[in-house]
Design a protein around this motif. Structure first.
Motif, PDB file in Angstrom:
ATOM      1  N   UNK A   1      23.103  -9.271 -24.700  1.00 12.15           N
ATOM      2  CA  UNK A   1      23.901 -10.368 -25.246  1.00 12.15           C
ATOM      3  C   UNK A   1      23.808 -10.378 -26.773  1.00 12.15           C
ATOM      4  N   UNK A   2      24.868 -10.885 -27.415  1.00 16.40           N
ATOM      5  CA  UNK A   2      24.868 -10.990 -28.870  1.00 16.40           C
ATOM      6  C   UNK A   2      25.733 -12.168 -29.296  1.00 16.40           C
ATOM      7  N   UNK A   3      25.456 -12.696 -30.475  1.00 17.42           N
ATOM      8  CA  UNK A   3      26.243 -13.808 -30.997  1.00 17.42           C
ATOM      9  C   UNK A   3      27.701 -13.420 -31.268  1.00 17.42           C
TER      10      UNK A   3
ATOM     11  N   UNK B   1      29.445 -11.360 -29.635  1.00 17.86           N
ATOM     12  CA  UNK B   1      30.054 -11.308 -28.310  1.00 17.86           C
ATOM     13  C   UNK B   1      30.375 -12.713 -27.804  1.00 17.86           C
ATOM     14  N   UNK B   2      29.451 -13.654 -28.018  1.00 20.82           N
ATOM     15  CA  UNK B   2      29.712 -15.033 -27.618  1.00 20.82           C
ATOM     16  C   UNK B   2      30.879 -15.615 -28.408  1.00 20.82           C
ATOM     17  N   UNK B   3      31.002 -15.236 -29.679  1.00 20.95           N
ATOM     18  CA  UNK B   3      32.159 -15.669 -30.465  1.00 20.95           C
ATOM     19  C   UNK B   3      33.452 -15.143 -29.853  1.00 20.95           C
ATOM     20  N   UNK B   4      33.433 -13.904 -29.424  1.00 24.80           N
ATOM     21  CA  UNK B   4      34.634 -13.317 -28.825  1.00 24.80           C
ATOM     22  C   UNK B   4      34.972 -13.982 -27.487  1.00 24.80           C
ATOM     23  N   UNK B   5      33.959 -14.473 -26.795  1.00 23.61           N
ATOM     24  CA  UNK B   5      34.226 -15.207 -25.553  1.00 23.61           C
ATOM     25  C   UNK B   5      34.957 -16.512 -25.841  1.00 23.61           C
ATOM     26  N   UNK B   6      34.534 -17.218 -26.876  1.00 24.60           N
ATOM     27  CA  UNK B   6      35.241 -18.441 -27.267  1.00 24.60           C
ATOM     28  C   UNK B   6      36.685 -18.119 -27.634  1.00 24.60           C
TER      29      UNK B   6
ATOM     30  N   UNK C   1      21.452 -19.119 -14.687  1.00 27.60           N
ATOM     31  CA  UNK C   1      21.334 -18.359 -15.923  1.00 27.60           C
ATOM     32  C   UNK C   1      20.709 -16.986 -15.677  1.00 27.60           C
ATOM     33  N   UNK C   2      21.055 -16.040 -16.534  1.00 20.53           N
ATOM     34  CA  UNK C   2      20.493 -14.696 -16.483  1.00 20.53           C
ATOM     35  C   UNK C   2      19.150 -14.712 -17.208  1.00 20.53           C
TER      36      UNK C   2
ATOM     37  N   UNK D   1      15.361 -11.886 -23.560  1.00 13.89           N
ATOM     38  CA  UNK D   1      14.826 -10.566 -23.870  1.00 13.89           C
ATOM     39  C   UNK D   1      15.856  -9.661 -24.535  1.00 13.89           C
ATOM     40  N   UNK D   2      17.152  -9.914 -24.292  1.00 10.39           N
ATOM     41  CA  UNK D   2      18.187  -8.999 -24.781  1.00 10.39           C
ATOM     42  C   UNK D   2      19.102  -9.597 -25.845  1.00 10.39           C
ATOM     43  N   UNK D   3      19.060 -10.915 -26.063  1.00 12.64           N
ATOM     44  CA  UNK D   3      19.944 -11.525 -27.056  1.00 12.64           C
ATOM     45  C   UNK D   3      19.578 -11.037 -28.450  1.00 12.64           C
ATOM     46  N   UNK D   4      20.539 -10.409 -29.108  1.00  9.22           N
ATOM     47  CA  UNK D   4      20.304  -9.867 -30.441  1.00  9.22           C
ATOM     48  C   UNK D   4      20.194 -10.990 -31.469  1.00  9.22           C
ATOM     49  N   UNK D   5      19.365 -10.818 -32.491  1.00  8.28           N
ATOM     50  CA  UNK D   5      19.234 -11.847 -33.534  1.00  8.28           C
ATOM     51  C   UNK D   5      20.577 -12.094 -34.219  1.00  8.28           C
TER      52      UNK D   5
END
Length: 302
Positions: free
Chosen positions: A90-92, A94-99, A210-211, A216-220
């Protein structure tokens, strides 16, 4: 569910009569689930709600009814949370692109974007990256990342989530539901409602949706929010709980000081970090007033 669950107050029963429509959009191979309460109200300005870390879209169920008269309302589940799919990492961005994908799927541009906690941080990142997609930005009790010096490692101090266990019954699973941080004054029935929405049934029992690989995988975060807020030109606001330990008044005032087009922070009395659960009726009325002011371009600092 068990009759031992707390009885819902009238205001909650009334709010839950508004049943949203479930939809999804594919984002880079992952199904992103979202809720639409009044999708045919295309004459109303669009509003998108983003939940906190490891929460889900139904946290907004009691908030939404007061907004339906004024807005076309949508709430998403981030990947790895709620009813959305899971990813390998996961990455921030990527979350922006989901929005943005939900905004585009429902033709919400330009949207009034509201995010709580982690959702507020992603909303800041999204607004900075895609300014043409957002009309106004409201952040609720989020602790922003401050500028870093040199090779300092970015950190949010997130709690590690334990590997999911399987609970034999729904009641046992719900009894283990906790907020992070735990401080809250949420009505027991609303607490049970969000707990139930956090669980899914599988062979052998019930597990959290939740996963457990997220932490453990969310990028800073790549760019601290404090570096992004001065570049955001749309009307922006910050709401915080009176007793929040995540975003107390000092942090709230520091946050709005970074905003290029912000206003004085708004305090919700008798609320902790989970403002929309602790004071749902006050919160939703405050949003109705605030969003109207933001859309009218009023600063609140005048």
């Amino acid at each position: 569910m068990s009759s031992s669950l707390p009885s819902a107050p009238a205001w909650m029963t009334d709010a839950l009569r508004y049943i949203p429509e479930s939809r999804s959009v594919d984002v880079e191979g992952c199904a992103i689930h979202y809720l639409c309460w009044n999708p045919k109200a295309t004459d109303k300005p669009p509003l998108l709600l983003a939940h906190g870390f490891c929460a889900h879209a139904h946290w907004w169920d009691v908030t939404v009814p007061a907004l339906l008269e004024h807005y076309r309302v949508v709430a998403l589940d981030f990947s790895g949370m709620g009813d959305s799919g899971h990813r390998e990492h996961y990455s921030h961005p990527q979350y922006c692109r989901e929005i943005v994908a939900v905004i585009e799927a429902e033709n919400l541009t330009p949207v009034n974007l509201v995010g709580h906690s982690f959702g507020g941080l992603v909303s800041i990142q999204t607004t900075a990256r895609f300014p043409d997609k957002v009309q106004s930005l409201t952040v609720i009790d989020s602790r922003i990342s401050l500028p870093r010096n040199g090779d300092e490692t970015p950190s949010r101090g997130a709690s590690e989530l334990r590997s999911k266990r399987v609970y034999p019954t729904l009641e046992q699973a719900m009894a283990r539901f906790r907020l992070i941080p735990e401080e809250n004054c949420t009505d027991p029935a609303l607490f049970a409602h969000v707990a139930r929405g956090s669980l899914r049934e599988q062979d052998g029992g019930w597990v959290w949706k939740f996963d457990d690989r997220i932490t453990q995988t969310l990028e800073p975060v790549e760019v601290p929010e404090a570096d992004l807020l001065p570049k955001i030109t749309c009307p922006t606001a910050f709401i915080f709980g009176e007793h929040s330990i995540v975003a107390p008044r000092e942090m709230a005032e520091k946050t709005v000081a970074y905003m290029a087009n912000g206003r004085a922070p708004i305090e919700i009395a008798d609320a902790h970090h989970h403002v929309l659960l602790d004071q749902p009726l006050v919160m939703r009325e405050a949003l109705v007033t605030l969003l109207a002011e933001l859309r009218a371009g009023k600063s609140g600092k005048d």
